[in-house]
Design an enzyme around this catalytic site. Structure first.
Site, mmCIF file in Angstrom:
data_model
loop_
_atom_site.group_PDB
_atom_site.id
_atom_site.type_symbol
_atom_site.label_atom_id
_atom_site.label_comp_id
_atom_site.label_asym_id
_atom_site.label_seq_id
_atom_site.Cartn_x
_atom_site.Cartn_y
_atom_site.Cartn_z
ATOM 1 N N ALA A 29 0.735 -1.289 0.013
ATOM 2 C CA ALA A 29 0.138 0.101 0.017
ATOM 3 C C ALA A 29 0.891 1.078 0.111
ATOM 4 O O ALA A 29 1.592 1.386 0.866
ATOM 5 C CB ALA A 29 -0.875 -0.054 1.089
ATOM 6 N N SER A 49 1.122 5.810 -1.236
ATOM 7 C CA SER A 49 0.245 6.806 -1.226
ATOM 8 C C SER A 49 -0.961 7.145 -2.218
ATOM 9 O O SER A 49 -1.775 7.647 -1.982
ATOM 10 C CB SER A 49 1.234 8.158 -1.358
ATOM 11 N N GLY A 74 -1.800 4.336 -4.136
ATOM 12 C CA GLY A 74 -2.837 3.213 -4.241
ATOM 13 C C GLY A 74 -2.308 1.883 -3.751
ATOM 14 O O GLY A 74 -1.377 1.969 -2.866
ATOM 15 N N LYS A 116 -2.993 -3.126 -9.309
ATOM 16 C CA LYS A 116 -2.869 -1.826 -8.805
ATOM 17 C C LYS A 116 -4.042 -1.222 -8.795
ATOM 18 O O LYS A 116 -4.591 -0.699 -9.867
ATOM 19 C CB LYS A 116 -1.808 -1.142 -9.378
ATOM 20 N N ASP A 126 12.197 7.801 -10.613
ATOM 21 C CA ASP A 126 12.003 7.022 -9.063
ATOM 22 C C ASP A 126 12.589 5.948 -8.736
ATOM 23 O O ASP A 126 11.758 4.862 -8.281
ATOM 24 C CB ASP A 126 10.469 7.056 -8.695
#
Length: 661
Positions: free
Chosen positions: A148, A150, A152, A168, A302
């Site tokens: 889990a 931020s 989904g 997702k 990221d």
């Protein structure tokens, strides 16, 4: 597969189904006064303790001592405020123009994790997006989410066709909550921009950039397209893997992709137990990141440990393509030019690179910035550039950007976040790992093989200084480039020949002639001295006198070094994978009959003749004058009238022997 064709055919950006528009937000929330006021009160109460602490620190003069504590407090506040503020904090962690270094360090620790939301809500979203209940769409779905974040949460499932998948599902009311926060923050950014002179960057533009990115992340179909683009651009690399997207089961709030069984790169014991080399996978990641940043410009912004996995087959798997960015061609070339100026310690050139890359406005006074850059990099460059710790350098550079009028572009902030995160993972695997040392082979390959005018100019800057050719730089480039995955020596040879015999290559041809003259002259003199000594020794004229060593004084030292560089360069070329002398033979006749080749031959012959004549005058005629009783004073005058120039053989003889004639 030709990468040029691939790049041309792939569209990097498709509009998301719901796009960010600040004007729409303004129109929406101007009429929702109570909702905005309620959120402002919540935000004000959350930040009250932090702001009070900052004010008190300033009153008692303890701001510097308390900076670390306040940075931790800020991170905790942002975490409590939810998805938008977690994302904002992560974005601020890459903004040295906005945040002091202590805050940058702390904000990098923000965790993108929140408690899961109920299955019933998730199943409702699946039904709304895909048109049926999950149990009728998927053969299996896990009873609880396996992760889990931020935006989904993720379930493990199985398609009716047998494929294991990750499902997702987006959080409820996510867009509404984030939209309200973006509206409030944008209004606040406008007020700060107009009233706080210390802040130089355009905060409203930064918020709009952030808003566009987070809206893209909220559209899972956009993430799916990003994954496919990434696979097309980089999936051809043998050790890179990108999961498949199942479009029949993917919409804006639901994403279904191939389930990957893998191990985080930070779980070293597990990786070793599988017989995998974590250090090698990190090197694969560095190589792929460089291609993303400097070749195609479409990059994963990221790459944290959860998004990089080692597959059982030994491949590096990329996950989560919600946050992607693009580096434009002029920015890519500008970054490579900046690397060249850094290697050359050309800090005025580096400062001008920052202007070209839009960190500084054209009217900025660079005179105080150049010494600051010099101070940051000169101490770091005491060893080789390859030994630099990227994180340490970015920390020092962040302070310079905070102190001077830098405006960090969004693409650069994401690049720094990407590379610093990657180096952090790498250091966890190997404390001695240096990102820049692993980047060298790729940068060297690009400089040697890219035909663009920008990089040809950078290569010239790297190899020439004050009119002298630096053979050691060429040697290092060739040595590093051969370690790059797809380095093609034949391509280098062809492009070098094309460039060398073009109009732009005239400057280099002239310098090559000078270096060949000096090297051949040195080799000839050393060979002649050795042969003569051997003959004299054979016939007994030298007795037991040892053979002469190659000359090592004055001009001859530089020539001898250049000759040794040439010998090593030839050895490097011979040892490079793919080298085949037979491929060179067919092009030799074409080269020999080129007018430029014939002109270079005449220049070389003329230069060697000039050196020989000058040496004959110096060593034979002038010595005869001395033996015949000439005054040493007069002889010295005669000697001094014959110029000796290390860099140009043309100066060693009368104008009639000019190599240009």
């Amino acid at each position: 597969m030709p990468k040029q064709t691939l790049t041309a055919t792939v569209s990097l950006v498709e509009p998301p189904e719901v796009s960010y528009d600040p004007n729409v937000l303004i129109a929406k929330y101007r009429s929702r006064f109570l909702q905005v006021i309620g959120r402002l009160i919540e935000l004000g109460w959350s930040f009250f303790g932090l702001l009070l602490g900052l004010w008190w620190d300033k009153q008692i003069g303890s701001s510097d001592r308390q900076e670390k504590r306040r940075a931790v407090q800020l991170r905790e506040v942002l975490t409590r405020l939810g998805p938008a503020y977690i994302k904002i904090g992560q974005a601020l962690s890459t903004r040295p123009d906005l945040m002091a270094p202590a805050y940058l360090e702390e904000l990098t620790r923000l965790q993108d994790q929140l408690p899961p939301f109920p299955n019933e809500v998730a199943y409702q979203f699946i039904e709304e997006e895909l048109g049926d209940r999950p149990e009728f769409i998927y053969a299996e779905i896990s009873p609880k989410p396996v992760a889990a974040a931020s935006l989904g949460q993720v379930y493990k499932g199985k398609l009716k066709t047998g494929e294991i998948v990750a499902i997702k599902v987006q959080r409820p009311d996510l867009q509404e909550k984030i939209s309200l926060d973006l509206y409030i923050l944008r209004q606040l950014a406008g007020w700060i921009k107009n009233n706080v002179k210390r802040v130089r960057s355009d905060l409203v533009a930064i918020m709009d950039e952030f808003g566009a990115r987070i809206y893209e992340e909220m559209d899972y179909s956009h993430e799916g397209r990003n994954a496919e683009i990434f696979e097309q651009l980089y999936g051809y690399l043998p050790e890179i893997y990108v999961p498949k997207i199942y479009w029949k089961y993917t919409k804006r709030r639901v994403l279904t992709m191939e389930w990957i069984t893998g191990t985080k790169l930070t779980e070293l014991e597990s990786i070793r137990a599988q017989g995998l080399d974590a250090s090698h996978l990190i090197e694969v990641g560095v190589e792929c990141s460089l291609r993303q940043l400097l070749e195609h410009g479409f990059f994963h912004a990221d790459p944290h440990p959860g998004n990089l996995l080692a597959s059982p087959e030994g491949k590096l798997v990329y996950l989560d393509f919600g946050m992607m960015s693009e580096v434009k061609p002029y920015q890519r070339y500008g970054l490579i030019e900046a690397i060249v100026h850094l290697v050359n310690r050309d800090f005025p050139g580096l400062a001008h690179d920052y202007v070209k890359l839009e960190f500084l406005s054209p009217e900025t006074d660079l005179s105080p910035i150049i010494p600051a850059l010099s101070q940051v990099f000169n101490s770091a460059l005491g060893a080789s550039v390859a030994e630099l710790n990227f994180k340490n350098i970015t920390d020092q550079l962040s302070q310079v950007m905070y102190d001077y009028p830098f405006r960090v572009p969004a693409y650069y902030a994401l690049i720094i976040r990407s590379l610093v995160t990657l180096e952090g993972i790498a250091i966890n695997v190997n404390p001695n790992f240096k990102v820049l040392s692993k980047a060298y082979p790729y940068v060297a390959k690009r400089l040697l093989t890219d035909p663009s005018p920008e990089l040809r100019a950078s290569l010239k800057d790297l190899l020439f200084k004050d009119g002298s050719f630096r053979w050691n730089r060429l040697e290092n480039l060739l040595k590093n480039a051969r370690d790059s995955q797809d380095y093609d020596l034949e391509v280098v040879l062809n492009q070098t020949i094309d460039f060398l015999f073009s109009e732009r290559g005239e400057f280099i041809r002239d310098r090559i002639v000078d270096e060949i003259v000096k090297s051949v002259d040195t080799l000839g003199r050393n060979t002649l001295a050795t042969v003569t000594a051997r003959v004299r020794q054979t016939i007994g004229m030298n007795g037991d006198k040892p053979l002469p060593k190659p000359t090592t004084t004055g001009e001859k030292t530089e020539d001898q070094q250049n000759l040794e560089h040439l010998q090593r360069i030839w050895q490097i070329v011979r040892e490079t994978q793919g080298f085949d002398p037979m491929k060179v033979i067919p092009i030799l006749p074409q080269l020999i009959f080129k007018p430029e080749t014939q002109q270079m031959g005449q220049q070389i012959a003329s230069g060697l003749a000039q050196r020989a004549i000058a040496r004959f005058i110096r060593e034979i005629l002038l010595s005869e004058d001395l033996e015949n009783g000439a005054s040493p004073h007069n002889s010295q005058n005669k000697r001094s009238s014959i110029p000796r120039n290390n860099s140009s053989p043309i100066a060693l003889a009368p104008a009639a022997f000019s190599a240009k004639s």
